[in-house]
Design an enzyme around this catalytic site. Sequence first.
Site, PDB file in Angstrom:
ATOM      1  N   HIS A 279      23.559  26.450   1.495  1.00 33.55           N
ATOM      2  CA  HIS A 279      24.226  27.072   2.647  1.00 33.55           C
ATOM      3  C   HIS A 279      23.964  26.877   4.267  1.00 33.55           C
ATOM      4  O   HIS A 279      24.634  27.516   4.982  1.00 33.55           O
ATOM      5  CB  HIS A 279      24.503  28.697   2.360  1.00 33.55           C
ATOM      6  N   CYS A 280      22.831  26.353   4.424  1.00 36.13           N
ATOM      7  CA  CYS A 280      22.660  26.225   5.620  1.00 36.13           C
ATOM      8  C   CYS A 280      22.247  24.725   6.471  1.00 36.13           C
ATOM      9  O   CYS A 280      22.828  24.483   7.379  1.00 36.13           O
ATOM     10  CB  CYS A 280      20.949  26.931   5.852  1.00 36.13           C
ATOM     11  N   ILE A 281      21.333  24.052   5.815  1.00 35.44           N
ATOM     12  CA  ILE A 281      20.988  22.705   6.232  1.00 35.44           C
ATOM     13  C   ILE A 281      22.121  21.815   6.524  1.00 35.44           C
ATOM     14  O   ILE A 281      22.058  21.047   7.815  1.00 35.44           O
ATOM     15  CB  ILE A 281      19.658  22.082   5.682  1.00 35.44           C
ATOM     16  N   ILE A 283      24.946  22.654   7.217  1.00 37.60           N
ATOM     17  CA  ILE A 283      26.182  23.235   8.176  1.00 37.60           C
ATOM     18  C   ILE A 283      25.540  23.543   9.803  1.00 37.60           C
ATOM     19  O   ILE A 283      26.104  23.225  10.605  1.00 37.60           O
ATOM     20  CB  ILE A 283      26.549  24.526   7.390  1.00 37.60           C
ATOM     21  N   ASP A 284      24.348  24.209   9.603  1.00 39.48           N
ATOM     22  CA  ASP A 284      23.810  24.760  11.014  1.00 39.48           C
ATOM     23  C   ASP A 284      23.966  23.717  12.137  1.00 39.48           C
ATOM     24  O   ASP A 284      24.410  24.178  13.205  1.00 39.48           O
ATOM     25  CB  ASP A 284      22.575  25.298  10.600  1.00 39.48           C
TER      26      ASP A 284
END
Length: 449
Positions: A279-281, A283-284
Amino acid sequence: MSESPTNPHAANLLARIEGRTARVGIIGLGYVGLPLALALCRAGFPVLGFDIDQRRVALLNRGESGIRHIASDALQEALAENRFEATADFARLGEADAVLICVPTPLTRQREPDLAFVERASRQIAEALRPGQLVVLESTTWPGTTLEVVKPILERGGERSGETFFLAFSPEREDPGNPDYGTRDIPKIVGGDGAHALQLAVALYGAAMASTVPVSSPSVAEAVKLTENIFRSVNIALVNELKVVYDAMGIDVWDVIAAAATKPFGFMPFQPGPGLGGHCIPIDPFYLAWKAREFEVPTRFIELAGEINTAMPRHVVDRLAEALDRRFRRGLNGAHVLVLGVAYKRNVEDTRESASFRLIEILEDRGARTSYHDPHVPEIGPTREHVQLAGRRSVDLTPEALAGFDAVLVATDHDDVDYALVAQHMRLGLDTRNAFAKRGLDLARVVKA
């Protein structure tokens, strides 16, 4: 005890936080919201959890976490002590003294930030907002979101941040399945819209977490989270590129990394893989790159890392096609491939942004038939980007089944997979995680990618 704020609303809320009588509302009861809720319950706060999924609400109120690495006994203890309740009735947001927003912040198909969930949560809070509440955004987003998006929505009804309610940003830093660092152990970054908001947010999180790290503004706190994950994205892209280069030279990149990691300074090991997930790498970095365009500032490192990581699934499939041609004088068209692991990382059931889904799509676009095995994902659920995969079920690992596949593609290296069985009975293995070598298994039929 903290020094009492001059604002009467803040002073009253601070007293309730310090007395553990403040009721905390959490919007979103998934991988971030649920462990946060349980940490606050353990600290003595009553927690009211909000989720749009009625089935999830019912599951939680029965004492079942529904998430493998979150023990249900902690939830059952909180329920037994009347410290936790889940609801889908967002009209009850006014019952909470502090409201923490833990909703997804995905990307659109055009790789631009999608703040629909944050905006909806903010509107729901605004409808019930009353003087004396603390609102904290935890969802990862671009620097400025708290003050430029959330704050105006909350102030539409006449309440004012820093005067009648208090607003902060504190990024979630969850690492699902990490046995060494749980929610309580990870220092909590906190940035407030003014001194009162910062004091209140630090007091709340400080009561439940091992430590807090106050920063000067919500925008700084937002930038901290992006920086952490961009750092990982860039370094993963580097080792992915090195993997391609060293493979062409006949050098095992995992051997190189293991040896380089013996240096006690100046090197931090990152592991290559089939692409980014979670959910992070994945997208962020795009959140910051998107925001930077507003200031006409290039983000070449970030965008290049994104290009390299996004290209890895296709590189893996190309390597599999080459391996099939060399071993069996056949290509991908008509080949039956078993994808081992569809969760985005080892030992969890989380499939968000999983590279395995992209691998399956590319394989099938090139004429292959695919099946998958994942001990933590018995069935693929609905996804935003890969709707055609929903409903597919994990196949059993048996000698007969393995012998029927032309190749096994290791995409996720779960610990509770019998790799010895796979190595013994597969015809060909393509290993993107060094899973076989790490377990000392015969590599005669294994190609690394």
